[in-house]
Scaffold this motif. Structure first.
Motif: not given
Length: 648
Positions: A172-181
């Motif tokens: 959860t420490d990364r941008d939600s966009e990066d996590v989604a990708h």
């Protein structure tokens, strides 16, 4: 060597009380290891960077080499070792209908995604595949239902409980966009693992086909280049529409490859353009790459495909010289029999293009096709614009591999002439009625093109088979190179005929790869392939596990090694290590003999042949041991033959 290089690059350069530095001892250790590995040709250390012939070959590193020069060379060496380490190779033979192991799935996914997914991410994708309900029910589901369900899930943002766990595990420490990708990539990877696991359907489809049933269709191709559209296997594969070749992607890559080929030639010839380039046009290569080799021909000539409203290619138009900005390069197109027969429309369009280029209103110093055609016309030669050559109508192959396989040849030059005599037939719409059955022997035109050929171009369409894996590469590309060299003048400095370079294009890679099209010299590709495959214990052991079939594959590559040594250059270390890996290693030799006595005999025979023909400088004790092994292998085969009882 990799550890030594890493230690050298991270060590301090400051000296101790005696004036020595931690790096000074490492310099000699690295140089000694490079010599033992035979890497001096792969990454040469030049005493004069401006002179490619100043490579240092001494066993001991000269003390005159400055630290800066050595540091730069070590940097190049480190990059090469990384490239060699990451180079892909096929691990053994595929057993029809067998499922891949988790380790094999891991190697597929890592090769496909490269740096986009870590090893941990790939492992997570495989675990997701194993845990999913789709994996448990995959054999009872229709493959179209699977596909549409995956599309809906991926593109409509539908995520199940497993997806939620994946998202939480990514962090959860990364941008939600990066996590989604990343979640999308892992989901995609899990789907690929599912498709790869369905190899059992290969046998199902064979049984279904033999029973007269329907086998679903799929495009053929390579996972690394063509993506998931080629999966699952066990399908009735189809190729492409020949009237839409080259495709848009192939045209883009072909143009870049042509630019690199010209650039490569200019760097070696003081900025001069090549007058004639020989390009191999193979049927399976054209199918898998959607016509990249055809696109290379067009780009070198300076032409572009013209499409009608339906998307069919109807003509290859010449680009105006003002727009092209360079001379038109002449082409010797070497057609395989399959290309000649399967792509008659392309053959006719290319022939029409060459005929127009030969008479267009342009200066000959800017149009080498016209220049060479004019010279042939003055000599009274018919069809001076013929550029598409292949075997006699209805016939296939250069026969060079048969000659090399039998050992019935003396000088390497004869292999080039064998190729020339088998490929003297010209094809195109201006030959008789056109098509594959209207070839006309035009030896004078072929001789002229071979004499002016300065470079040969060969594409490799798949990671599965490279230059060193099958006989056809040296038997065609290597022999074509030799045929061109046979017609070159003798260099007064070396006493040998001028060399003809070979540009190799590896037309495969991951879906997210960059847009560059690397072009390498054939000698560099041979070194990479031998190090990553034939001389690689991992590749060797995988083949040994395949029994008789694996031993046969090893044997065939040893024959091909002799073929390449005859038509190009194979470094001495390749023969040294091949002998060490397959003949002088007692355990390996026993496995090969047990699995396939004839294959082992051929391995030893080719090593002895290479020495006898002056291709390999081997120690006397090594040769004595090989002769003993060959005699033993011969006796074993004779004894086995004598024990076979005739059926009554």
């Amino acid at each position: 060597l990799k550890d030594l290089v890493s230690e050298y690059r991270t060590s301090e350069s400051s000296s101790d009380e005696d004036g020595a530095t931690p790096r000074s001892d490492l310099r000699d250790a690295i140089w000694g290891s490079v010599h033992r590995c035979g890497l001096m040709s792969d990454v040469p250390l030049l005493s004069d960077p401006s002179d490619e012939n100043s490579a240092i070959t001494d066993t001991d590193l000269p003390t005159t080499i400055s630290n800066d020069k050595f540091d730069t060379w070590v940097g190049d060496l480190a990059e090469y070792l990384i490239e060699l380490q990451d180079r892909l190779f096929s691990s053994g033979l595929h057993v029809l209908g067998s499922r891949p192991t988790d380790d094999e799935l891991m190697t597929y996914l890592q090769a496909y995604y490269s740096d986009e997914l870590s090893e941990e991410d790939c492992r997570r994708a495989i675990d997701t595949f194993h845990d999913s309900e789709a994996a448990a029910e995959k054999e009872s589901k229709n493959f179209l239902t699977d596909f549409f369900a995956w599309v809906e899930k991926t593109f409509n943002g539908v995520h199940d409980e497993a997806d939620q766990k994946q998202s939480e595990s990514i962090g959860t420490d990364r941008d939600s966009e990066d996590v989604a990708h990343k979640l999308h990539l892992i989901t995609d990877a899990s789907h690929i693992a599912n498709l790869l696991d369905r190899t059992t359907e290969e046998l199902d489809s064979i049984v279904n086909a033999l029973s007269g049933g329907y086998v679903p269709a799929k495009p053929g191709g390579d996972l690394l280049r063509d993506g998931t559209s080629v999966l699952p296997t066990g399908r009735n594969i189809h190729a492409l529409d020949p009237y839409r070749m080259p495709s848009a992607g192939a045209w883009a890559r072909g143009q870049k490859a042509a630019e690199e080929i010209i650039k490569q030639h200019q760097q070696m010839h003081s900025g001069e353009y090549p007058e004639t380039v020989a390009v191999t046009l193979w049927g399976l290569d054209a199918i898998k790459t959607r016509g990249e080799s055809v696109a290379i021909v067009l780009a070198l000539v300076g032409a572009t495909p013209v499409k009608e409203g339906t998307g069919r290619v109807v003509r290859f138009d010449l680009i105006p010289l003002e727009e092209l900005g360079r001379p038109r390069v002449d082409i010797l197109a070497s057609l395989s029999g399959i290309f000649r027969d399967s792509f008659a429309n392309i053959v006719d369009l290319l022939d029409d293009m060459f005929e127009r280029a030969a008479v267009t209103d342009e200066p000959e110093d800017m149009n080498f096709i016209k220049k060479h055609a004019s010279e042939l016309s003055k000599d009274g030669v018919e069809r001076p614009a013929a550029r598409l050559f292949s075997n006699p109508p209805g016939d296939y192959g250069s026969m060079v591999n048969e000659v090399v396989g039998s050992g019935d040849w003396d000088e390497a030059e004869s292999l080039g002439e064998t190729w020339k005599n088998r490929n003297v037939f010209s094809y195109g719409r201006n030959e008789g009625d056109g098509g594959a059955n209207s070839g006309t022997a035009r030896p004078q035109v072929l001789d002229k093109l071979l004499a002016s050929t300065e470079r040969v171009v060969q594409e490799i369409d798949s990671v599965e088979y490279g230059l060193t894996d099958i006989q056809e590469y040296y038997a065609n590309t290597g022999a074509l190179k030799k045929a061109a060299e046979n017609r070159k003048p003798v260099d007064s400095n070396t006493g040998k005929r001028k060399k003809v370079a070979v540009s190799v294009i590896e037309a495969f890679g991951g879906p997210q790869g960059d847009s560059s099209v690397p072009v390498r010299d054939v000698e560099d590709v041979l070194r990479l392939e031998y190090r990553s495959k034939l001389l690689n214990p991992k590749w060797r052991d995988a083949m040994l596990e395949q029994g008789s079939g694996g031993a046969y594959e090893v044997s065939q590559r040893m024959t091909a090694m002799v073929g390449w040594a005859a038509t190009a250059e194979v470094d001495n270390f390749v023969f040294d290590q091949a002998a060490e890996r397959y003949a002088l290693d007692e355990e390996v030799a026993k496995k090969l003999q047990k699995a396939n006595p004839e294959a082992f005999k051929n391995v030893v025979r080719r090593l002895l042949e290479a020495n006898g023909r002056g291709m390999w400088d081997a120690d006397d004790d090594v040769l004595d041991r090989l002769k003993e092994l060959y005699s033993d292998a011969d006796d074993m085969i004779e004894q086995a033959s004598a024990t076979i009882q005739r059926p009554r």
